[in-house]
Each structure stands twice: as C-alpha cells, then as structure tokens.
Design an enzyme around this catalytic site. Structure first.
Site, PDB file in Angstrom:
ATOM      1  N   GLY A  47      -0.839  -8.160   1.482  1.00  7.89           N
ATOM      2  CA  GLY A  47       0.363  -8.387   2.087  1.00  7.89           C
ATOM      3  C   GLY A  47       0.216  -8.598   3.654  1.00  7.89           C
ATOM      4  O   GLY A  47      -0.780  -8.981   4.064  1.00  7.89           O
ATOM      5  N   CYS A  67      -9.989  -1.148   2.399  1.00  7.17           N
ATOM      6  CA  CYS A  67     -10.173  -1.142   0.876  1.00  7.17           C
ATOM      7  C   CYS A  67     -11.700  -1.654   0.655  1.00  7.17           C
ATOM      8  O   CYS A  67     -12.300  -0.940  -0.447  1.00  7.17           O
ATOM      9  CB  CYS A  67      -9.110  -2.100   0.206  1.00  7.17           C
ATOM     10  SG  CYS A  67      -9.423  -3.738   0.801  1.00  7.17           S
ATOM     11  N   GLY A  87       0.285  -6.708   6.344  1.00  2.00           N
ATOM     12  CA  GLY A  87      -0.141  -5.805   6.970  1.00  2.00           C
ATOM     13  C   GLY A  87      -1.713  -6.074   6.799  1.00  2.00           C
ATOM     14  O   GLY A  87      -2.444  -6.042   7.815  1.00  2.00           O
ATOM     15  N   ASN A 118      -4.465  -7.644   9.792  1.00  2.00           N
ATOM     16  CA  ASN A 118      -5.535  -6.811  10.116  1.00  2.00           C
ATOM     17  C   ASN A 118      -7.085  -7.459   9.812  1.00  2.00           C
ATOM     18  O   ASN A 118      -8.181  -6.399   9.623  1.00  2.00           O
ATOM     19  CB  ASN A 118      -5.541  -5.383   9.518  1.00  2.00           C
ATOM     20  CG  ASN A 118      -4.388  -4.237  10.359  1.00  2.00           C
ATOM     21  OD1 ASN A 118      -4.186  -4.645  11.612  1.00  2.00           O
ATOM     22  ND2 ASN A 118      -3.723  -3.800   9.605  1.00  2.00           N
ATOM     23  N   ILE A 152       0.797  -1.402  -0.046  1.00  2.00           N
ATOM     24  CA  ILE A 152      -0.017  -0.002  -0.037  1.00  2.00           C
ATOM     25  C   ILE A 152       0.995   1.334   0.120  1.00  2.00           C
ATOM     26  O   ILE A 152       0.757   2.018  -0.790  1.00  2.00           O
ATOM     27  CB  ILE A 152      -0.984   0.188   1.293  1.00  2.00           C
ATOM     28  CG1 ILE A 152      -1.935  -1.076   0.904  1.00  2.00           C
ATOM     29  CG2 ILE A 152      -1.653   1.305   1.405  1.00  2.00           C
ATOM     30  CD1 ILE A 152      -3.022  -1.223   2.162  1.00  2.00           C
TER      31      ILE A 152
END
Length: 315
Positions: A164, A131, A166, A170, A16
């Site tokens: 990815g 997103c 991250g 999450n 990102i």
C-alpha cells in the site's frame, strides 16, 4: 469467570491496520478492539471497522485522544508511516500507553518474536522491524546461534498489490531498519536488506532469500537450527515455510571473496535459505504473506505483553 480483555487501538486504516484489526477480532482471546483510527472517512478499513462494531474515528491521533474510551485503551498499534510515528509516539507516551510500532521508525527496540520476543515486553515502545525483517531475521539468528555470521543479506520479494501507500513511502526506512535489525537481532556482524515489489500478474506469493557468510561449522547443525526456527515462526504464521532445502557452499581460503561494504576478504561457509510466506487471507488474498507475518508478529507481541503483565499481577 474469565478475566476482562485488554483494550487496544490501531492507528492506520490501510492494509496492515485492517488486517491486524480482523486478526484481533477473530483470533485473540486476550485483546479487545477499543478504537480503529484513520484520516480518510471513506477508507475501506474504517467502513469495515464500523460494520464490525468497532469504535472509529477519521480524526487521526487527535481524534483517538478525544474518544470517550481512550482512557481505557492500554496498547496502541501504529500502522501508519515512519514519518508520522514520532508524533504519535510522543502523544501516546504522554498518556502512558504502550505502543507497538509497525512502521520502520525504530524508536523502540526491535522485536522479532521467535528470536527476542521476551526481551523487551516492559518497554513503552516496541518496533516490529519490517515484513522482510520478520520473515528473514529468524533465519539469520538460526545460523548465528551455531556459528559466527560475518555478513547476512536478505532479499524480500512481495507482490505490488500487497504494498500500500504506507509501504511504498517507507522503502528507504525499510532497508535501513531491516539492515540494522539483521545485526542487532539476527546476530550478524554486517547486514543488508533489499526489497522487490513484483508487478507480476497473477500476483506472486511473498518470497524471501537469506544469504549468510559464516564461519565453517557443522552443516547438519545449522540445518537443524533453521528447521527448528521455521517451526517456531509457524506457530503464529502457519503459511511460513522453506521453499527448498538449505544450500551450503564452501568458500576456500585460497579463493576468498570480498565482504560487501568493506575491504575484508573472507573464506568460510555460504548458507542460503529460500522462504515463502503465504498469508492467512484475513483481509488481503493469501499472496500477501508480507502483510500476514507483520500483523501476526504484532499480535503475538501484544498478547505476550498482556500475559506477562497478568503473571506479574498474580505473583
């Protein structure tokens, strides 16, 4: 003579953060990269930034604060994780920086540009939801501006390759933050979010499905509202589009359905919207529309902050 650009920094050298950096360098007429921040000196993002002439540090937030040009940076994008964001925000707030949060931490108000993009530009911290939220909340809002939406549910399906570490770390925050924003920004009375990481090969483009349980209304008006909102999103995410026509199903009063997460039985109008988001391929391939819509929304928000500040200064 053109006015100087506003200097910005990005924390997070993953997918990102790297995509956002490339967008700023290629597309923005008002922003200038002042720093690109990571914690792994061998990351592709940091190496790419260095090749492109962007000041870098592998020292994380502390490395950013120690950089010579830190005092000139006005806006900082955080593209790390929800867990790391609180400390980052505390430090950046103490230095008077505006923070655009691309994690699901949700410290600041939710921002979805075509829905409430002008409402919170003076805040110190702005949260870009997720997103899936950026893709689907405009559709919920398009329905709710025509009629009451009792319940909205979104399913975001993205390629595993575009998720990815991250994003994967999450997942819980993704569902919680998106569900809350469906209500607070989208206007639904209740909301639910589901994310699917699709391992298919070749990778599939981002797909989103939006279900709304709404009060009876003119279906032509709802469809027109949705199409208008799609055009607004396309102004900064050209690959955003309806996959097929909006679907409407009537739920009769004598055969109501149970509203999820409640004991309420409801009739009305079921509105189903099918979307796909094709990325601009600035960093990852075009199937990573989830990356593109998030970074595009953050870029749009930062540019509007700068434009609003300039207008106030000129007034």
């Amino acid at each position: 003579m053109s006015s100087p650009r506003t200097r910005v920094a990005i924390i997070g050298s993953g997918n990102i953060g790297t995509d956002l950096m490339i967008k700023i360098l290629r597309l923005s007429k008002t922003l200038e990269m002042g720093a690109f921040v990571g914690i792994d000196p061998e990351s592709d993002g940091l190496k790419r930034a260095e090749r492109m002439g962007v000041p870098i540090t592998a020292g994380g937030i502390d490395g950013l604060v120690a950089m010579e040009g830190f005092k000139d940076i006005e806006i900082v994008f955080d593209a790390t994780s929800a867990g790391a964001h609180k400390r980052h925000n505390d430090i950046l707030k103490s230095h008077g920086k505006t923070v655009i949060d691309l994690t699901p931490a949700a410290i600041g108000p939710y921002v979805v540009p075509p829905v409430n993009g002008e409402a919170n530009l003076d805040q110190q911290n702005l949260n870009m939801v997720t997103c899936g939220g950026q893709a689907t909340i405009p559709m919920v809002a398009a329905v709710s501006r025509i009629t009451r939406v009792r319940y909205a549910e979104i399913v975001a399906s993205i390629s595993s390759r575009s998720a990815g570490p991250g994003t994967r770390a999450n997942i819980d925050e993704f569902t919680e933050t998106t569900s809350a924003a469906i209500v607070q920004v989208g206007g639904a009375e209740q909301g639910k979010a589901i994310i699917v990481l699709n391992p298919a090969e070749p990778p599939l483009i981002m797909r989103d499905t939006v279900y709304c349980l709404a009060d009876p209304a003119d279906t032509a008006a709802i469809e027109a509202s949705i199409e208008e909102m799609v055009k607004e999103v396309q102004s900064y995410v050209p690959g955003y589009r309806l996959k097929q026509k909006v679907q409407f199903d009537t739920i009769p009063a004598d055969a109501p359905i149970r509203v999820p997460n409640s004991d309420e039985m409801a009739s009305g109008l079921k509105v189903t919207v099918f979307l796909e988001v094709e990325g601009a391929a600035h960093y990852l391939p075009s199937y990573a529309g989830n990356l593109d819509i998030m970074t595009s929304a953050a870029l749009r928000t930062a540019e509007r902050i700068v434009e609003t500040r300039a207008a106030k200064a000129a007034a």
